[in-house]
Design an enzyme around this catalytic site. Sequence first.
Site, PDB file in Angstrom:
ATOM      1  CD  GLU A   1      42.568  12.460 -12.964  1.00 33.19           C
ATOM      2  OE1 GLU A   1      43.665  12.059 -13.443  1.00 33.19           O
ATOM      3  OE2 GLU A   1      41.536  12.560 -13.648  1.00 33.19           O
TER       4      GLU A   1
ATOM      5  CG  HIS B   1      30.491  10.375  -9.830  1.00 32.45           C
ATOM      6  ND1 HIS B   1      30.348  11.697  -9.466  1.00 32.45           N
ATOM      7  CD2 HIS B   1      29.694  10.194 -10.914  1.00 32.45           C
ATOM      8  CE1 HIS B   1      29.509  12.292 -10.290  1.00 32.45           C
ATOM      9  NE2 HIS B   1      29.083  11.401 -11.168  1.00 32.45           N
TER      10      HIS B   1
ATOM     11  NE  ARG C   1      25.537   9.426 -12.318  1.00 31.60           N
ATOM     12  CZ  ARG C   1      24.580   8.641 -12.825  1.00 31.60           C
ATOM     13  NH1 ARG C   1      24.301   7.484 -12.258  1.00 31.60           N
ATOM     14  NH2 ARG C   1      23.903   9.006 -13.888  1.00 31.60           N
TER      15      ARG C   1
ATOM     16  CB  SER D   1      30.180  14.982 -12.848  1.00 27.01           C
ATOM     17  OG  SER D   1      29.854  14.816 -14.208  1.00 27.01           O
TER      18      SER D   1
ATOM     19  CG  PHE E   1      39.351   9.240 -12.041  1.00 23.75           C
ATOM     20  CD1 PHE E   1      39.701   8.000 -12.572  1.00 23.75           C
ATOM     21  CD2 PHE E   1      38.172   9.826 -12.470  1.00 23.75           C
ATOM     22  CE1 PHE E   1      38.899   7.370 -13.519  1.00 23.75           C
ATOM     23  CE2 PHE E   1      37.364   9.207 -13.412  1.00 23.75           C
ATOM     24  CZ  PHE E   1      37.721   7.978 -13.936  1.00 23.75           C
TER      25      PHE E   1
END
Lengths: 280, 327
Positions: free
Chosen positions: B74, B125, B183, B53, B99
């Site tokens: 993370e 994102h 995104r 992604s 995150f």
Amino acid sequence: MSLATKGKITNVQELMALSKKVRGSILQMLTKSGSGHTGGSLSAADIAVAIYFSKMNYNADNPSMPERDRFIMSKGHAAPLVYAIMAEAGYFHTDTMNTLRTIESPLQGHPCCQKLPGIEVSTGSLGQGLSVANGMALGLRLDKNPARVFCIMGDGEIQEGQVWEAAMTSAHYGIDSLCAVVDCNGLQIDGPVEKVMNINPVGDKWRAFGWHVIEIDGHDMQQILSALDEAEKTKGKPTAIIANTTKGKGVSFFENKVEYHGVTPSEEQLVKALEEINNG
Amino acid sequence: MGERPGTEQIDETTDASGVKKPKATRDAYGDTLLELGKEREDIVTLDADLSGSTKTAKFAKAFPDRFFNIGIAEQDMVGTAAGLALTGKVPFASTFAVFETGRAWDQIRLTVCYSNTNVKLVATHSGITVGEDGASHQALEDVALMRALPNMTVIVPSDAAETSLAIRAVADFLGPVYVRLGRAKVPYVMPDNYEFKIGKAHVFSTGKDANIIANGLMVDMAVRAAEMLKLEGIDCGVINMSTVKPLDEVALLAAAKASKILVTAEEHSIIGGLGSAVCEFISEHSPMPVKRVGVLDTFGCSGDPDELLKFHGLTAENIATTVRNAL
């Protein structure tokens, strides 16, 4: 002659003498500053002295020497221990220890790499050192640099989840240049570790995470040296030394006293404490 | 085109009328990171199980030895990146913005910013255009979180071309950087001869009535809003403030002196982001009315990205209305 140019020390008596000296410096530093962490600095002293002076390749005159071994005090509140060792090793003049925890001092309350050359990374917020140690080891591996990485954690500290994230990473990437030490002094600020949040069985946890585990008496210099040798010889996986220690070790009236986690000696206590250490 | 570093991998695919087709900033990141990997041995990449992604998978495939998947962890990813940086590597650590900045904030604070390590946090994102995944995945506070940290540079590119240039600049820059990517596919808005410089805003035009300070996908909307207002006789300028920290104070002050009002536009909470940064500076150096277009003090929700933009008023129309009402 500074120890930086003296080479590695493997004589047990000599290392024990250095431990005494370092403990004395810690107590003097803390008495002068009036704040700081006494118990956890004393519990890890023998291990840290052994790592620095018997194993590590370092150069106090050139702290960023690429081939140096890396040392991370992940339990950053044991900063006085690190400073006492660095002063002994010749990173700075021993007088600097008198400036601990003052505004312009390179000796911050918790280690600061931007203010003190020789500190590899800033610590103080618990649970983060092992991740950084992994990153260093992976970077050194890419460069085919044989330097090793040491990381000391506290037993209370391993309650932090990030420690176990990092433990997985070390094993997943087979980082055998890494030696982690858990200073198991059994006490944290709010009380006994097993009462606050039980972490036992410590050794089994690290074994389950894919580590080679060595459990020792963290104040027996011979056992410490053997464990460090074994860690160096262990290939394909990281090594965790579970060191059973005594919080406040070396000073009878601080030993196993949870109240001396973050309390410093009075002037009167200092005199008595130094006496005990020198006669111990 | 083509010779200039950073532009060779831009998707030049055009539609029937010769306009370049929209491209996601995350795709530009993946392409540029791959190119950088070929050019420089010191570039390493980390991801937290989202490499498909975030588009770091392209780098991972080409350079498996220099790619570290840390798994869904993370905090460990950021600490490991700091360690790699401390051995002279230039680590790019990527995951979703929520995150990267939220889950690992204390790690970023201690081992990246306080330790001043050369870590590049490139998050994808961001904002509500994450879409259907909903509020848990829509970072609307990330710029605020990163901007508050000493030593941190914060960059929000507007389109794919600017992203490529920014990623190259970031790789050459020494120090912690946060780059905020998206995104969704976004149109190309920056001129072909645009040269990206960290801390330097791009002034499309300076208006006598109003100036819009925008970044990210809101730059394209700001340009369209200014065109609409022009038809009504309102002279409105547009600035792309892609570096939120350090703010281009010279460009901002010039815009403030030239016009009666300022309007900020960002795909982020109006608290703590570009709008706040502009207000902080303007209130001290050139007090004047400033209106902020952004997501109000609320969480996002699931939905089609374009519909979500309309729902939150992140449109050219709403920017134009905000300017009109303020004048």
